[in-house]
Design a protein around this motif. Structure first.
Motif, PDB file in Angstrom:
ATOM      1  N   VAL A  61      48.440  42.816  47.231  1.00 51.88           N
ATOM      2  CA  VAL A  61      48.444  42.693  45.764  1.00 51.88           C
ATOM      3  C   VAL A  61      49.652  41.899  45.285  1.00 51.88           C
ATOM      4  CG1 VAL A  61      48.619  44.016  43.605  1.00 51.88           C
ATOM      5  CG2 VAL A  61      47.012  44.735  45.375  1.00 51.88           C
ATOM      6  N   MET A  64      49.622  38.282  43.922  1.00 47.06           N
ATOM      7  CA  MET A  64      49.246  37.961  42.537  1.00 47.06           C
ATOM      8  C   MET A  64      50.458  37.951  41.614  1.00 47.06           C
ATOM      9  SD  MET A  64      45.602  39.909  41.972  1.00 47.06           S
ATOM     10  CE  MET A  64      46.245  41.571  42.138  1.00 47.06           C
ATOM     11  N   VAL A  67      51.724  41.941  37.666  1.00 51.94           N
ATOM     12  CA  VAL A  67      50.449  42.469  37.183  1.00 51.94           C
ATOM     13  C   VAL A  67      50.717  43.743  36.367  1.00 51.94           C
ATOM     14  CG1 VAL A  67      49.073  41.503  39.068  1.00 51.94           C
ATOM     15  CG2 VAL A  67      50.130  43.772  39.340  1.00 51.94           C
ATOM     16  N   ALA A 116      35.942  44.255  41.614  1.00 51.67           N
ATOM     17  CA  ALA A 116      36.641  43.218  40.847  1.00 51.67           C
ATOM     18  C   ALA A 116      35.878  43.097  39.533  1.00 51.67           C
ATOM     19  CB  ALA A 116      36.636  41.898  41.598  1.00 51.67           C
ATOM     20  N   SER A 124      40.524  42.289  36.549  1.00 46.90           N
ATOM     21  CA  SER A 124      41.155  43.467  37.157  1.00 46.90           C
ATOM     22  C   SER A 124      40.497  43.813  38.482  1.00 46.90           C
ATOM     23  CB  SER A 124      41.051  44.669  36.216  1.00 46.90           C
ATOM     24  OG  SER A 124      39.688  45.019  36.009  1.00 46.90           O
ATOM     25  N   LEU A 140      45.377  41.679  35.733  1.00 47.35           N
ATOM     26  CA  LEU A 140      46.181  40.463  35.653  1.00 47.35           C
ATOM     27  C   LEU A 140      46.884  40.405  34.300  1.00 47.35           C
ATOM     28  CD1 LEU A 140      44.129  37.522  37.220  1.00 47.35           C
ATOM     29  CD2 LEU A 140      45.461  39.310  38.327  1.00 47.35           C
ATOM     30  N   SER A 144      50.430  36.460  35.950  1.00 44.97           N
ATOM     31  CA  SER A 144      49.839  36.665  37.281  1.00 44.97           C
ATOM     32  C   SER A 144      49.303  35.361  37.869  1.00 44.97           C
ATOM     33  CB  SER A 144      48.690  37.674  37.201  1.00 44.97           C
ATOM     34  OG  SER A 144      49.115  38.893  36.637  1.00 44.97           O
ATOM     35  N   LYS A 146      46.327  33.689  39.193  1.00 43.81           N
ATOM     36  CA  LYS A 146      44.862  33.855  39.155  1.00 43.81           C
ATOM     37  C   LYS A 146      44.210  33.390  40.454  1.00 43.81           C
ATOM     38  CE  LYS A 146      40.846  34.557  36.981  1.00 43.81           C
ATOM     39  NZ  LYS A 146      39.918  33.545  37.401  1.00 43.81           N
ATOM     40  N   TYR A 149      44.332  36.120  42.861  1.00 40.30           N
ATOM     41  CA  TYR A 149      43.308  37.120  42.498  1.00 40.30           C
ATOM     42  C   TYR A 149      41.961  36.727  43.081  1.00 40.30           C
ATOM     43  CZ  TYR A 149      39.897  39.622  39.568  1.00 40.30           C
ATOM     44  OH  TYR A 149      38.839  40.383  39.141  1.00 40.30           O
ATOM     45  N   LYS A 153      39.805  38.699  45.885  1.00 40.09           N
ATOM     46  CA  LYS A 153      38.431  39.098  45.564  1.00 40.09           C
ATOM     47  C   LYS A 153      37.454  38.575  46.624  1.00 40.09           C
ATOM     48  CE  LYS A 153      34.915  37.905  42.118  1.00 40.09           C
ATOM     49  NZ  LYS A 153      34.702  37.220  40.830  1.00 40.09           N
TER      50      LYS A 153
END
Length: 343
Positions: A61, A64, A67, A116, A124, A140, A144, A146, A149, A153
């Motif tokens: 995490v 990112m 967050v 996700a 999120s 996010l 953050s 993206k 992310y 995901k």
């Protein structure tokens, strides 16, 4: 399954129109469903089902960047901005995120489903337990990454997006033993001999005592029941005096902790809120049934907490003074507590 999902989706959409301000958690209760099942009605559109080892996911995490972490129970929401640094697991089920900003205790046996989610371009990751209740969410922020992310995901997207989201209720909490069946003297002696506050749970378990029963049977001078407005009074005093505090909010799968000052406090209807740039706490004060000031021994002296419970004896929120193991409790926190307790 297709028909059931389609029917639930229709009911969910109708309920959202009728209750435009209601949260998904509240709509789930209204429909006799779960938040995870309602969220799953959006799979293929705004929701993606995740799979894999969520412990490994949490270790990534930090890619990112900054967050917002969200952990809640029925009556309190804790939102904290920061970076998920120093993620570790002592066992397959118990882990930590240890950062000055994002500070979590993780109980992974409570994590079953992950998604996700894109809510009108608010992105999120959301995690749920076997009953379909949310244990933790990661949103996010404007700061953050993206791309990270999207990469996370893609890495954890489930191969089968049609998986049925089934839920299982937790067994009811066992009834308290009558006080007459408790070794009260032994329990009180155990309490007095605690050297670390984390030992308290073990003492409760050893003597077969529920948490609120334990507070009732505490040795003299260690617990005082106070007004249910005490949490507001304490937060107001901490804000006025700039006393750094710790705010614990949790559920079966996660406990989230803020350490630092609280500044902007606002009442909105039944909710009492902390609305600071990096911290939001929303507390439904009408749900508070019992409030106690609790003292526990430690190697560095007495540690004082404000503990707030609902009508079922479940902990809603805990407040402490800012502290580190081995360092005595701050005098500024003790002064704050004196506004609600006289011992």
């Amino acid at each position: 399954m297709e028909t059931t999902l389609s029917s639930l989706k229709e009911k969910y959409e109708a309920a959202r129109v009728e209750n435009p301000k209601a949260r998904i958690r509240d709509i789930a209760r209204l429909l006799g469903s779960s938040e995870a099942q309602l969220l799953a009605t959006g799979i293929g559109e705004t929701v993606t089902l995740l799979e894999g080892d969520f412990r490994e996911f949490l270790k990534e995490v930090n890619t990112m960047g900054r967050v917002m972490a969200l952990t809640r129970n029925d009556d309190c929401v804790h939102e904290r901005k920061g970076v998920y640094n120093n993620v570790s697991f002592d066992s397959p089920h118990v882990g930590l995120v240890l950062d000055p900003d994002i500070d979590l205790r993780l109980f992974m046996m409570g994590w079953k489903y992950g998604f996700a989610v894109n809510e009108n371009d608010r992105f999120s990751f959301q995690f749920f337990d076997k009953s379909g209740e949310a244990v933790h969410k990661i949103y996010l922020t404007d700061d953050s990454n993206k791309e990270a992310y999207e990469a996370l995901k893609a890495k954890y997207t489930a191969a089968d997006q049609q998986l049925e989201i089934t839920t299982e209720a937790y067994p009811p909490t066992p009834a308290e033993k009558p006080d007459s069946e408790i070794d009260v003297a032994g329990f009180q002696e155990g309490w007095r001999n605690i050297t670390d506050t984390h030992q308290f749970f073990g003492i409760l378990k050893k003597f077969g005592v529920s948490r609120t029963q334990g507070l009732r049977l505490a040795p003299e001078g260690f617990v005082q029941e106070v007004s249910n407005e005490a949490v507001e009074t304490v937060l107001q005093k901490a804000s006025e005096t700039k006393a750094p505090i710790m705010i614990f909010v949790g559920n079966r799968g996660c406990i989230q902790i803020h350490t630092g000052e609280v500044n902007r406090l606002v009442r909105t209807g039944p909710w009492f809120n902390v609305l600071d740039p990096d911290l939001n706490v929303h507390l439904r004060t009408e749900a508070i049934a019992k409030t106690y000031v609790v003292k526990k021994p430690s190697e560095a002296g007495i540690v004082t907490a404000l503990e707030v419970f609902d009508k079922n004896g479940e902990l809603i929120i805990q407040l402490f003074g800012k502290r580190k193991p081995g360092i005595p409790e701050l005098e500024s926190w003790r002064e704050v507590v004196k506004t609600v307790a006289d011992f």
